[in-house]
Design a protein around this motif. Sequence first.
Motif, PDB file in Angstrom:
ATOM      1  N   GLU A 195      12.788   7.924   7.202  1.00  0.00           N
ATOM      2  CA  GLU A 195      11.815   8.678   8.103  1.00  0.00           C
ATOM      3  C   GLU A 195      10.531   8.028   8.477  1.00  0.00           C
ATOM      4  O   GLU A 195      10.080   7.313   7.529  1.00  0.00           O
ATOM      5  N   LEU A 196      10.106   8.148   9.412  1.00  0.00           N
ATOM      6  CA  LEU A 196       8.896   7.396   9.834  1.00  0.00           C
ATOM      7  C   LEU A 196       7.751   8.258   9.954  1.00  0.00           C
ATOM      8  O   LEU A 196       8.081   9.317  10.466  1.00  0.00           O
ATOM      9  N   HIS A 197       6.581   8.113   9.337  1.00  0.00           N
ATOM     10  CA  HIS A 197       5.538   9.091   9.222  1.00  0.00           C
ATOM     11  C   HIS A 197       4.315   8.135   9.940  1.00  0.00           C
ATOM     12  O   HIS A 197       3.844   7.290   9.065  1.00  0.00           O
ATOM     13  N   PRO A 198       3.945   8.611  10.964  1.00  0.00           N
ATOM     14  CA  PRO A 198       2.859   7.941  11.558  1.00  0.00           C
ATOM     15  C   PRO A 198       1.465   8.217  10.968  1.00  0.00           C
ATOM     16  O   PRO A 198       1.427   9.489  10.621  1.00  0.00           O
ATOM     17  N   LEU A 199       0.769   7.316  10.756  1.00  0.00           N
ATOM     18  CA  LEU A 199      -0.611   7.376  10.240  1.00  0.00           C
ATOM     19  C   LEU A 199      -1.625   7.679  11.350  1.00  0.00           C
ATOM     20  O   LEU A 199      -1.597   6.963  12.512  1.00  0.00           O
ATOM     21  N   PRO A 200      -2.709   8.132  11.033  1.00  0.00           N
ATOM     22  CA  PRO A 200      -3.926   8.265  11.957  1.00  0.00           C
ATOM     23  C   PRO A 200      -4.448   6.696  12.093  1.00  0.00           C
ATOM     24  O   PRO A 200      -4.149   5.900  11.174  1.00  0.00           O
ATOM     25  N   THR A 201      -5.112   6.503  13.260  1.00  0.00           N
ATOM     26  CA  THR A 201      -5.546   5.095  13.565  1.00  0.00           C
ATOM     27  C   THR A 201      -6.394   4.522  12.707  1.00  0.00           C
ATOM     28  O   THR A 201      -6.219   3.429  12.346  1.00  0.00           O
ATOM     29  N   TYR A 202      -7.225   5.502  11.867  1.00  0.00           N
ATOM     30  CA  TYR A 202      -8.230   4.928  10.982  1.00  0.00           C
ATOM     31  C   TYR A 202      -8.125   5.904   9.880  1.00  0.00           C
ATOM     32  O   TYR A 202      -8.546   7.110  10.218  1.00  0.00           O
ATOM     33  N   ALA A 203      -7.558   5.682   8.843  1.00  0.00           N
ATOM     34  CA  ALA A 203      -7.277   6.320   7.669  1.00  0.00           C
ATOM     35  C   ALA A 203      -7.223   5.641   6.373  1.00  0.00           C
ATOM     36  O   ALA A 203      -6.288   5.408   5.817  1.00  0.00           O
ATOM     37  N   PRO A 204      -8.509   4.897   5.970  1.00  0.00           N
ATOM     38  CA  PRO A 204      -8.472   4.092   4.804  1.00  0.00           C
ATOM     39  C   PRO A 204      -8.079   4.990   3.586  1.00  0.00           C
ATOM     40  O   PRO A 204      -7.523   4.300   2.764  1.00  0.00           O
ATOM     41  N   ASP A 205      -8.180   6.393   3.689  1.00  0.00           N
ATOM     42  CA  ASP A 205      -7.997   6.938   2.429  1.00  0.00           C
ATOM     43  C   ASP A 205      -6.407   7.216   2.245  1.00  0.00           C
ATOM     44  O   ASP A 205      -5.994   7.651   1.038  1.00  0.00           O
ATOM     45  N   LEU A 206      -5.748   6.768   3.055  1.00  0.00           N
ATOM     46  CA  LEU A 206      -4.150   6.865   3.128  1.00  0.00           C
ATOM     47  C   LEU A 206      -3.402   5.603   3.086  1.00  0.00           C
ATOM     48  O   LEU A 206      -2.438   5.456   2.885  1.00  0.00           O
ATOM     49  N   ASN A 207      -4.340   4.465   2.997  1.00  0.00           N
ATOM     50  CA  ASN A 207      -3.880   3.310   2.776  1.00  0.00           C
ATOM     51  C   ASN A 207      -4.066   2.412   1.474  1.00  0.00           C
ATOM     52  O   ASN A 207      -5.417   2.252   0.961  1.00  0.00           O
ATOM     53  N   PRO A 208      -3.092   2.448   0.682  1.00  0.00           N
ATOM     54  CA  PRO A 208      -3.332   1.812  -0.766  1.00  0.00           C
ATOM     55  C   PRO A 208      -3.977   0.414  -0.833  1.00  0.00           C
ATOM     56  O   PRO A 208      -4.585   0.117  -1.504  1.00  0.00           O
ATOM     57  N   ASP A 209      -3.970  -0.401   0.318  1.00  0.00           N
ATOM     58  CA  ASP A 209      -4.690  -1.677   0.267  1.00  0.00           C
ATOM     59  C   ASP A 209      -6.176  -1.469   0.349  1.00  0.00           C
ATOM     60  O   ASP A 209      -6.999  -2.212  -0.182  1.00  0.00           O
ATOM     61  N   GLU A 210      -6.661  -0.407   0.614  1.00  0.00           N
ATOM     62  CA  GLU A 210      -8.267  -0.006   0.732  1.00  0.00           C
ATOM     63  C   GLU A 210      -8.691   0.014  -0.649  1.00  0.00           C
ATOM     64  O   GLU A 210      -9.785  -0.002  -0.960  1.00  0.00           O
ATOM     65  N   PHE A 211      -7.643   0.712  -1.598  1.00  0.00           N
ATOM     66  CA  PHE A 211      -7.814   0.886  -2.982  1.00  0.00           C
ATOM     67  C   PHE A 211      -7.927  -0.642  -3.669  1.00  0.00           C
ATOM     68  O   PHE A 211      -8.855  -0.912  -4.424  1.00  0.00           O
ATOM     69  N   VAL A 212      -7.400  -1.680  -3.330  1.00  0.00           N
ATOM     70  CA  VAL A 212      -7.463  -2.801  -3.570  1.00  0.00           C
ATOM     71  C   VAL A 212      -8.791  -3.386  -3.350  1.00  0.00           C
ATOM     72  O   VAL A 212      -9.600  -4.077  -4.188  1.00  0.00           O
ATOM     73  N   TRP A 213      -9.156  -3.294  -2.244  1.00  0.00           N
ATOM     74  CA  TRP A 213     -10.639  -4.059  -1.543  1.00  0.00           C
ATOM     75  C   TRP A 213     -11.824  -3.110  -2.294  1.00  0.00           C
ATOM     76  O   TRP A 213     -12.563  -3.783  -2.867  1.00  0.00           O
ATOM     77  N   GLY A 214     -11.551  -1.698  -2.630  1.00  0.00           N
ATOM     78  CA  GLY A 214     -12.412  -1.165  -3.329  1.00  0.00           C
ATOM     79  C   GLY A 214     -12.733  -1.594  -4.467  1.00  0.00           C
ATOM     80  O   GLY A 214     -13.787  -1.742  -5.400  1.00  0.00           O
ATOM     81  N   TYR A 215     -11.586  -1.647  -5.390  1.00  0.00           N
ATOM     82  CA  TYR A 215     -11.672  -2.514  -6.837  1.00  0.00           C
ATOM     83  C   TYR A 215     -12.292  -3.744  -6.732  1.00  0.00           C
ATOM     84  O   TYR A 215     -12.816  -4.153  -7.611  1.00  0.00           O
ATOM     85  N   MET A 216     -11.935  -4.476  -5.740  1.00  0.00           N
ATOM     86  CA  MET A 216     -12.515  -5.835  -5.555  1.00  0.00           C
ATOM     87  C   MET A 216     -13.875  -5.589  -5.520  1.00  0.00           C
ATOM     88  O   MET A 216     -14.690  -6.614  -6.225  1.00  0.00           O
TER      89      MET A 216
ATOM     90  N   ASN B 243     -16.044  -3.282  -6.696  1.00  0.00           N
ATOM     91  CA  ASN B 243     -16.474  -2.850  -7.705  1.00  0.00           C
ATOM     92  C   ASN B 243     -16.289  -3.941  -9.058  1.00  0.00           C
ATOM     93  O   ASN B 243     -17.152  -3.558  -9.886  1.00  0.00           O
ATOM     94  N   ASN B 244     -15.146  -4.532  -8.831  1.00  0.00           N
ATOM     95  CA  ASN B 244     -15.037  -5.416 -10.089  1.00  0.00           C
ATOM     96  C   ASN B 244     -14.859  -7.088  -9.997  1.00  0.00           C
ATOM     97  O   ASN B 244     -14.702  -7.664 -10.841  1.00  0.00           O
ATOM     98  N   GLY B 245     -14.869  -7.222  -8.760  1.00  0.00           N
ATOM     99  CA  GLY B 245     -14.397  -8.883  -8.281  1.00  0.00           C
ATOM    100  C   GLY B 245     -15.773  -9.489  -7.885  1.00  0.00           C
ATOM    101  O   GLY B 245     -16.702  -9.424  -8.762  1.00  0.00           O
TER     102      GLY B 245
ATOM    103  N   GLU C  73      -9.082 -15.295  -4.100  1.00  0.00           N
ATOM    104  CA  GLU C  73      -7.751 -15.605  -4.365  1.00  0.00           C
ATOM    105  C   GLU C  73      -7.354 -15.137  -5.976  1.00  0.00           C
ATOM    106  O   GLU C  73      -6.369 -14.754  -6.385  1.00  0.00           O
ATOM    107  N   GLU C  74      -8.095 -15.769  -6.748  1.00  0.00           N
ATOM    108  CA  GLU C  74      -7.886 -15.620  -8.285  1.00  0.00           C
ATOM    109  C   GLU C  74      -8.051 -14.166  -8.507  1.00  0.00           C
ATOM    110  O   GLU C  74      -7.201 -13.585  -9.560  1.00  0.00           O
ATOM    111  N   ASP C  75      -9.081 -13.412  -8.143  1.00  0.00           N
ATOM    112  CA  ASP C  75      -8.992 -12.051  -8.210  1.00  0.00           C
ATOM    113  C   ASP C  75      -8.018 -11.535  -7.660  1.00  0.00           C
ATOM    114  O   ASP C  75      -7.555 -10.253  -8.524  1.00  0.00           O
ATOM    115  N   LEU C  76      -7.407 -11.573  -6.744  1.00  0.00           N
ATOM    116  CA  LEU C  76      -6.361 -10.982  -6.105  1.00  0.00           C
ATOM    117  C   LEU C  76      -5.061 -11.126  -7.051  1.00  0.00           C
ATOM    118  O   LEU C  76      -4.288 -10.300  -7.140  1.00  0.00           O
TER     119      LEU C  76
END
Length: 92
Positions: free
Chosen positions: A23-44, A46-48, A65-68
Motif C-alpha cells: 500500500e502506498l501512503h501519501p505524506l503531506p508535502t511538509y511533515a518533518p514529524d512523520l519523517n524518521p530522517d528528521e529525528f537523525v538531524w535532530g539528534y545530530m 543536539n549531540n553531534g 560523516e563520522e557522526d553519521l
Amino acid sequence: MAIPATKPKVVQRYVESLEGRLELHPLPTYAPDLNPDEFVWGYMKNNGVSKKPLKQGESLRKRVEEDLIKIQFNRPLVRSFFGAKSVAYAAA
C-alpha cells in the motif's frame, strides 16, 4: 490546496502487480514529524558537531560523516527514530 505527488506509471504498474500486498501512503508535502530522517538531524543537532567545536584544521564534512557513521552503527538509536509515535505508519 496540496498538489498530489506524481507516481510514474512504472511504479503504479508495480504496485498493481502485487495485488494488494503493498500500500502506498501519501505524506503531506511538509511533515518533518512523520519523517524518521528528521529525528537523525535532530539528534545530530543536539549531540553531534554543533555541540563539539571543531579543532583547528578539522574538516566539518569529515566530522559530520563520522557522526553519521556512529549513528548508523547504533541500532537501538536508529530503531528509536522509527519508534516515535508520529512515524508509527513505518512500523512493521
